[in-house]
Scaffold this motif. Structure first.
Motif, PDB file in Angstrom:
ATOM      1  N   ASP A  31       0.853  -1.185   0.000  1.00  0.00           N
ATOM      2  CA  ASP A  31       0.000   0.000   0.000  1.00  0.00           C
ATOM      3  C   ASP A  31       0.902   1.253   0.000  1.00  0.00           C
ATOM      4  N   LYS A  34       1.708   3.161   3.202  1.00  0.00           N
ATOM      5  CA  LYS A  34       2.718   2.742   4.178  1.00  0.00           C
ATOM      6  C   LYS A  34       3.907   3.711   4.107  1.00  0.00           C
ATOM      7  N   GLY A  38       2.739   6.192   6.764  1.00  0.00           N
ATOM      8  CA  GLY A  38       3.445   5.459   7.820  1.00  0.00           C
ATOM      9  C   GLY A  38       4.855   5.986   8.030  1.00  0.00           C
ATOM     10  N   GLU A  83      29.556   6.622   6.238  1.00  0.00           N
ATOM     11  CA  GLU A  83      29.550   5.194   6.582  1.00  0.00           C
ATOM     12  C   GLU A  83      29.482   4.379   5.295  1.00  0.00           C
ATOM     13  N   ALA A 119      28.462   5.837  12.558  1.00  0.00           N
ATOM     14  CA  ALA A 119      27.172   5.814  11.884  1.00  0.00           C
ATOM     15  C   ALA A 119      26.738   7.238  11.530  1.00  0.00           C
ATOM     16  N   CYS A 120      25.461   7.568  11.733  1.00  0.00           N
ATOM     17  CA  CYS A 120      24.970   8.868  11.256  1.00  0.00           C
ATOM     18  C   CYS A 120      25.405  10.050  12.110  1.00  0.00           C
ATOM     19  N   SER A 159      13.938  -4.624   4.957  1.00  0.00           N
ATOM     20  CA  SER A 159      12.874  -3.645   5.261  1.00  0.00           C
ATOM     21  C   SER A 159      13.414  -2.212   5.203  1.00  0.00           C
ATOM     22  N   GLY A 208      15.492  -3.489  12.564  1.00  0.00           N
ATOM     23  CA  GLY A 208      14.789  -2.217  12.379  1.00  0.00           C
ATOM     24  C   GLY A 208      13.956  -1.790  13.576  1.00  0.00           C
ATOM     25  N   LYS A 209      13.146  -2.705  14.083  1.00  0.00           N
ATOM     26  CA  LYS A 209      12.248  -2.326  15.195  1.00  0.00           C
ATOM     27  C   LYS A 209      13.067  -1.951  16.432  1.00  0.00           C
ATOM     28  N   SER A 211      16.098  -0.823  16.418  1.00  0.00           N
ATOM     29  CA  SER A 211      16.845   0.417  16.183  1.00  0.00           C
ATOM     30  C   SER A 211      16.001   1.638  16.562  1.00  0.00           C
ATOM     31  N   HIS A 244      17.984  13.897  13.660  1.00  0.00           N
ATOM     32  CA  HIS A 244      18.419  12.910  12.672  1.00  0.00           C
ATOM     33  C   HIS A 244      17.151  12.244  12.142  1.00  0.00           C
ATOM     34  N   PRO A 246      15.990   9.323   9.837  1.00  0.00           N
ATOM     35  CA  PRO A 246      16.088   8.161   8.953  1.00  0.00           C
ATOM     36  C   PRO A 246      14.841   8.057   8.079  1.00  0.00           C
ATOM     37  N   ARG A 253       7.773  10.196  16.322  1.00  0.00           N
ATOM     38  CA  ARG A 253       7.814   9.570  17.652  1.00  0.00           C
ATOM     39  C   ARG A 253       8.747  10.317  18.598  1.00  0.00           C
ATOM     40  N   ASN A 328      16.970   8.724   3.656  1.00  0.00           N
ATOM     41  CA  ASN A 328      18.001   8.838   4.695  1.00  0.00           C
ATOM     42  C   ASN A 328      19.367   9.058   4.049  1.00  0.00           C
ATOM     43  N   SER A 364      23.521   4.968  14.882  1.00  0.00           N
ATOM     44  CA  SER A 364      23.331   3.621  15.413  1.00  0.00           C
ATOM     45  C   SER A 364      24.628   3.113  16.006  1.00  0.00           C
TER      46      SER A 364
END
Ligand code: HMG
Length: 445
Positions: A31, A34, A38, A83, A119-120, A159, A208-209, A211, A244, A246, A253, A328, A364
């Motif tokens: 979809d 998303k 999302g 990176e 990382a970032c 993902s 992913g989740k 992170s 930051h 991504p 959030r 990102n 990360s």
């Protein structure tokens, strides 16, 4: 104390575009919402076959140096944050300096060059290095070029593929900066984590989740650490809050938690109490889980209030405009967010001189950093020079099959040649390999 900060900024996007709701989602049988609703993403920038982290970084630096009238002798440091490096010994900054020496008179032989990895968050760390070098009085009236450049590709089917991007941000760090002055106060949240890493491999291994949870935990620590030296942050203290990014959904959030934290024990919390209650306090609960559940429910009510919505739309949403269109860029991402917010401020005629930004970086592995910045009188002129929107407009819109070929071309493990989809003009391009396996670059008129 002399003012030190970001004097100038330039952004260079990869020349190709992958339309996420229009091309990627249908090909994956997903979809489109998303992506748009999302994750908050519309497109990823990707590099054409003649582009890489060096060309994008060098092209951003060239624009910056020409616009500011800088010569190589004005530059005492070149630090690259990435990176996506392809060489474990020779830093990307030497390749970028080599490119720039093709077009500028003089050279960078007396400039200290390096490469930063975390990382970032490495882009922000490189700014710190430059800041400290200037503050220590070792810069001999020169400034530092900081280049955050990445090709953020994930394995096909991962993902994270939805959050890819490629581009570079070049910044000049100097005394008496034209754009923003950096606060000496900083806060950190840093722990050994295995949420996203590339152990001698090109594409990341990602949980992913997890992170997302690690991002939020380290960010909370960085805010608290900042407050221990900079005093409590209040939502009215800063005009923009670049995170930051991504993907914008992540920031949605993080922003709600930042707002919840910064209104605690303020009149904002009191004013909202009739509508949504006061924030739960841990001492009122028998267990941590009950407390966290109550906090989660409070946050859900908080983000539905007009007070929060008005704050979010004014302070956070403008920082996401560019990210939605580019994905990102790892080390460059928070600097794209700052530029995006300032561009929005310019378009809407905000009076920002002397006002503060709070900047929240993250990498990360994992580390968050929070500091504040004071906007300088030259900010409007600086931001007016950005041509990133025209660059985005000019990107070549990839068909799904073309995307597959471009992904393969940039995959170090495949030997695929693909015809460029755009024509380079007035820029550095990748031009094959030299006798020791080094990458070679040419300037194309
Ligand atoms: P996923 O499994 O593809 O997506 O992974 P999802 O199913 O979790 O859906 C994503 C969101 O879209 C969810 O929203 C869904 O509900 C929503 P949420 O519940 O989280 O608010 N959604 C929809 N909404 C409307 N209509 C629909 C619909 N379908 C779903 N039809 C994930 C997403 C982010 C995990 C994945 O993309 C990933 O692994 N990304 C890479 C890791 C990453 O970006 N992590 C972020 C924190 S770590 C970080 O920032 C560091 C990093 O930059 C690296 C570095 O520092 O070097 C990554």
């Amino acid at each position: 104390m002399t003012s030190v900060g970001i004097d100038a900024i330039e952004i260079w996007t990869g020349k190709l575009k992958l339309d996420l709701p229009g091309t990627f989602a249908p090909a994956k049988g997903e979809d489109p919402e998303k992506y748009t609703k999302g994750l908050g993403l519309y497109a990823s920038s990707l590099p054409d076959s003649y582009e890489d982290i060096v060309t994008m970084g060098a092209n951003a630096c060239k624009r910056l140096m020409e616009r500011k009238g800088l010569t190589p002798e004005d530059v005492g440091r070149i630090d690259v944050a990435t990176e996506s490096a392809f060489d474990n010994s020779k830093p990307v900054s030497t390749y970028i300096a080599g490119c720039l020496e093709q077009v500028f008179d003089g050279d960078f032989r007396y400039a200290n060059k390096g490469e930063r990895k975390f990382a970032c968050v490495a882009g922000t760390q490189s700014i710190d290095d430059a800041y400290n070098w200037i503050r220590a009085g070792r810069n001999r009236d020169r400034g530092a070029l900081v280049v955050a450049t990445d090709t953020a590709l994930y394995e096909r089917g991962d993902s994270g593929e939805a959050t890819q991007g490629a581009g570079a941000v070049a910044m000049y760090i100097s005394e008496d900066p034209d754009l923003v002055e950096l606060s000496p106060e900083q806060g950190y949240g840093s722990m050994d984590e295995t949420d996203f890493l590339k152990p001698n491999q090109q594409f990341p291994s990602v949980d992913g989740k997890r992170s997302i949870q690690v991002y939020l935990a380290r960010m909370r620590e960085a805010v608290e650490d900042y407050e221990s030296v900079g005093g409590d942050l209040h939502p009215d203290d800063f005009e923009l809050l670049p995170f930051h990014t991504p993907f914008p959904g992540m920031v949605r959030r993080a922003a709600s938690l930042a707002y919840r934290h910064t209104i605690r024990d303020t009149s904002i919390e009191e004013d909202l109490a009739d509508e949504i209650g006061r924030q739960p306090r841990p001492e009122a609960f028998d267990s941590e889980d009950e407390y966290l559940d109550a906090m989660g429910e409070y946050t859900e009510r908080l983000v539905e209030t007009d007070t929060y919505g008005e704050w979010y739309d004014r302070v956070v949403e403008p920082t996401l405009d560019l990210s939605r269109e580019v994905g990102n860029w790892y080390t460059g991402s928070v600097h794209v967010a700052r530029a995006s917010g300032l561009q929005h401020a310019l378009e809407n005629d905000w009076d920002l001189t002397g006002k503060r930004l709070a900047v929240a970086s993250y990498g990360s592995g994992a580390q968050a950093e929070v500091h504040t910045e004071v906007v300088q009188p030259g900010w409007k002129e600086e931001i007016a020079h950005l041509n990133v929107l025209e660059q985005l407009e000019r990107r070549y819109d990839l068909a799904f099959e073309e995307y597959g070929k471009i992904h393969d071309t940039h995959n170090h493990d495949t030997d695929t040649d693909v015809e460029p989809m755009t024509t380079p003009e007035g820029e550095f391009v990748f031009d094959g390999w030299g006798r020791m396996g080094e990458r070679k670059y040419t300037y194309v008129e």
